[in-house]
Design a protein around this motif. Sequence first.
Motif, short mmCIF file in Angstrom:
data_model
loop_
_atom_site.label_atom_id
_atom_site.label_comp_id
_atom_site.label_asym_id
_atom_site.label_seq_id
_atom_site.Cartn_x
_atom_site.Cartn_y
_atom_site.Cartn_z
N CYS A 145 0.82 -1.22 0.00
CA CYS A 145 0.00 0.00 0.00
C CYS A 145 0.85 1.26 0.00
O CYS A 145 0.55 2.21 -0.72
CB CYS A 145 -0.92 0.03 1.22
N VAL A 197 -5.17 3.59 8.82
CA VAL A 197 -5.15 4.47 7.65
C VAL A 197 -6.56 5.00 7.41
O VAL A 197 -7.51 4.23 7.32
CB VAL A 197 -4.65 3.72 6.39
N LEU A 198 -6.65 6.32 7.30
CA LEU A 198 -7.91 7.00 7.04
C LEU A 198 -7.79 7.77 5.74
O LEU A 198 -6.87 8.58 5.58
CB LEU A 198 -8.24 7.96 8.18
N CYS A 199 -8.69 7.53 4.82
CA CYS A 199 -8.73 8.32 3.59
C CYS A 199 -9.47 9.61 3.94
O CYS A 199 -10.65 9.58 4.27
CB CYS A 199 -9.45 7.57 2.48
N CYS A 200 -8.76 10.74 3.89
CA CYS A 200 -9.39 12.02 4.25
C CYS A 200 -9.80 12.83 3.03
O CYS A 200 -10.47 13.84 3.16
CB CYS A 200 -8.49 12.82 5.19
N SER A 211 -11.02 11.49 -0.85
CA SER A 211 -11.11 10.41 -1.83
C SER A 211 -10.89 10.89 -3.26
O SER A 211 -10.59 10.08 -4.13
CB SER A 211 -12.44 9.68 -1.71
N ARG A 239 -5.85 11.22 -0.65
CA ARG A 239 -4.99 11.67 0.45
C ARG A 239 -5.37 10.88 1.70
O ARG A 239 -6.54 10.75 2.03
CB ARG A 239 -5.17 13.17 0.69
N TYR A 240 -4.34 10.36 2.36
CA TYR A 240 -4.52 9.48 3.50
C TYR A 240 -3.78 10.00 4.72
O TYR A 240 -2.73 10.63 4.59
CB TYR A 240 -3.99 8.08 3.18
N LEU A 290 -2.07 8.34 8.11
CA LEU A 290 -1.60 7.04 8.55
C LEU A 290 -0.94 7.19 9.91
O LEU A 290 -0.12 8.09 10.10
CB LEU A 290 -0.60 6.55 7.50
N GLU A 348 0.92 12.04 6.36
CA GLU A 348 -0.08 12.43 5.37
C GLU A 348 0.47 11.98 4.03
O GLU A 348 1.60 12.35 3.67
CB GLU A 348 -0.30 13.93 5.40
N SER A 358 -1.47 9.84 -2.61
CA SER A 358 -1.16 8.69 -3.45
C SER A 358 -0.96 9.12 -4.90
O SER A 358 -1.70 9.94 -5.44
CB SER A 358 -2.31 7.69 -3.35
#
Length: 129
Positions: free
Chosen positions: A6, A41-44, A46, A50-51, A53, A83, A86
């Motif tokens: 990931c 991990v939180l997708c802040c 979509s 941007r995640y 972690l 932060e 991706s």
Amino acid sequence: MNKELCFLINNQHLYLDMNIVTFDIPLLFTCFDDDNQKYLVLCCDSQELRYLLAKINNTVLKNMLLSKITMKDSLKQADRIWEIISQDEIKDDIINEKVISEISDDDLPQEETYLSYINKDVSNYIEKL
């Protein structure tokens, strides 16, 4: 076991552990590194992929999954947060290391937001923690 890479942070490979909340893409999930350290991990964002972690221990993770602590509190326990924006290739991801106070409240779960949905896979995951 087939490991799905990931992220790559500080030369540590982070592999998918468990998708907790998914809606088109994983929004909340866990990863583990080569030393078996877990990360929440939180997708802040979509759209931007941007995640946020954070390293997390099994106790905090289990308490979050069982709605004993909020999702925000589970992130706040970390001494640092990455932060990640991706990119097409993992090696090109944009990574910024921060402390929780540097993270915008808009990017964090709202206060008093508990995980309220547990499916069979997550339930089995909790038992293994």
